[in-house]
Motif scaffolding. Sequence first.
Motif, PDB file in Angstrom:
ATOM      1  N   LEU A   1       0.844  -1.185   0.000  1.00 19.36           N
ATOM      2  CA  LEU A   1       0.000   0.000   0.000  1.00 19.36           C
ATOM      3  C   LEU A   1       0.886   1.244   0.000  1.00 19.36           C
ATOM      4  O   LEU A   1       1.784   1.383   0.843  1.00 19.36           O
ATOM      5  N   ALA A   2       0.623   2.124  -0.933  1.00 17.41           N
ATOM      6  CA  ALA A   2       1.379   3.374  -0.996  1.00 17.41           C
ATOM      7  C   ALA A   2       0.738   4.466  -0.158  1.00 17.41           C
ATOM      8  O   ALA A   2       1.365   5.481   0.134  1.00 17.41           O
ATOM      9  N   SER A   3      -0.509   4.261   0.219  1.00 13.98           N
ATOM     10  CA  SER A   3      -1.229   5.229   1.050  1.00 13.98           C
ATOM     11  C   SER A   3      -2.034   4.471   2.089  1.00 13.98           C
ATOM     12  O   SER A   3      -2.508   3.352   1.828  1.00 13.98           O
ATOM     13  N   GLY A   4      -2.180   5.073   3.254  1.00 13.43           N
ATOM     14  CA  GLY A   4      -2.910   4.407   4.320  1.00 13.43           C
ATOM     15  C   GLY A   4      -4.412   4.540   4.206  1.00 13.43           C
ATOM     16  O   GLY A   4      -5.151   3.877   4.935  1.00 13.43           O
ATOM     17  N   ARG A   5      -4.889   5.389   3.321  1.00 15.45           N
ATOM     18  CA  ARG A   5      -6.333   5.587   3.240  1.00 15.45           C
ATOM     19  C   ARG A   5      -6.940   4.797   2.084  1.00 15.45           C
ATOM     20  O   ARG A   5      -6.262   4.413   1.135  1.00 15.45           O
ATOM     21  N   LYS A   6      -8.216   4.520   2.220  1.00 18.00           N
ATOM     22  CA  LYS A   6      -9.002   3.873   1.170  1.00 18.00           C
ATOM     23  C   LYS A   6     -10.036   4.868   0.658  1.00 18.00           C
ATOM     24  O   LYS A   6     -10.401   5.815   1.352  1.00 18.00           O
ATOM     25  N   PHE A   7     -10.480   4.586  -0.552  1.00 18.99           N
ATOM     26  CA  PHE A   7     -11.479   5.472  -1.159  1.00 18.99           C
ATOM     27  C   PHE A   7     -12.708   4.641  -1.500  1.00 18.99           C
ATOM     28  O   PHE A   7     -12.640   3.709  -2.293  1.00 18.99           O
TER      29      PHE A   7
END
Length: 296
Positions: free
Chosen positions: A257-263
């Motif tokens: 994962l490059a970012s900790g957030r999901k969309f």
Amino acid sequence: MRQSYTPSIPELQSFTACARLGTTTLAAGHLNLTQSAVSRSLATLEDRLGVALFNRVRKRLVLSPAGHAFLDKAEAILAQLDDASVGVMAFGGRTSILRIAALPSFVRSWLIPRLPGFTAIAPDISLDISARLDPVDFIRDPVDLAIMRKTHQPTGSTAEIILPENLVVVASPALLKGASNLSDTDLLNLPLLQQSTRPTLWLDWFRDGDADPRRALRGARLDHFDMVIDAAIAGLGVGIVPHVIARQSLDRGTLVLASGRKFETGDAYALILPDGQEPSAEVRLFRDWLRAAVRR
């Protein structure tokens, strides 16, 4: 009674063989027929159509303009018959066929790895799975059910939510070089892989920030999420993909994962069935198995 102008299969086979080989003798050998049988088929076909399909030049058969126009269509008809025959033969020994249309990336990443569980409880059901990106027309398309995004639900159908669609941003460990939980600014400094059938995904991701949309839309374009996954694994850039499709690669460590957030897109994967008819026993069995697989 009206005369039939539809060629027979032996006539089409003789015509295409002669067109490719140039003589009735060679065509007969290719088709395992006698030379006279091939000649009769040609004569019958030309009489049926009322046009000369060949010019006889020095004991060789040379296609006439009409023959040239007819050849591609004749070969296409024979190829379609062969494909249909092979397709039916694939179901030999099975008592039932379940025809499924589904999103290709979902089939590859989520459904196929779990299908042995279904075939174990339904060994007599043969599966016919086709990849589809567009909504299914149950009147026109020969399918029993579809697994698509909820927004692809056609009129005259019912949809049962399977899984919500949550997008994550992924990349190869080598590309990130140990970094994680990148900011949007950091992401914009990396190549962003674009999904051509859903071209606004990166714009949606950066919607609440002040990212330049021109930067968000730069990067290699690929047709399917599977291709985005493969490109990200190869280190070509950062991909934005449904978590359910990226999960195998994340578990294996080929992606991180490059970012900790999901969309959350607000969409979902759904089992779609046609209205106005009672589901068959095969469809009911698959539906029950699918529900259990999702719960697991």
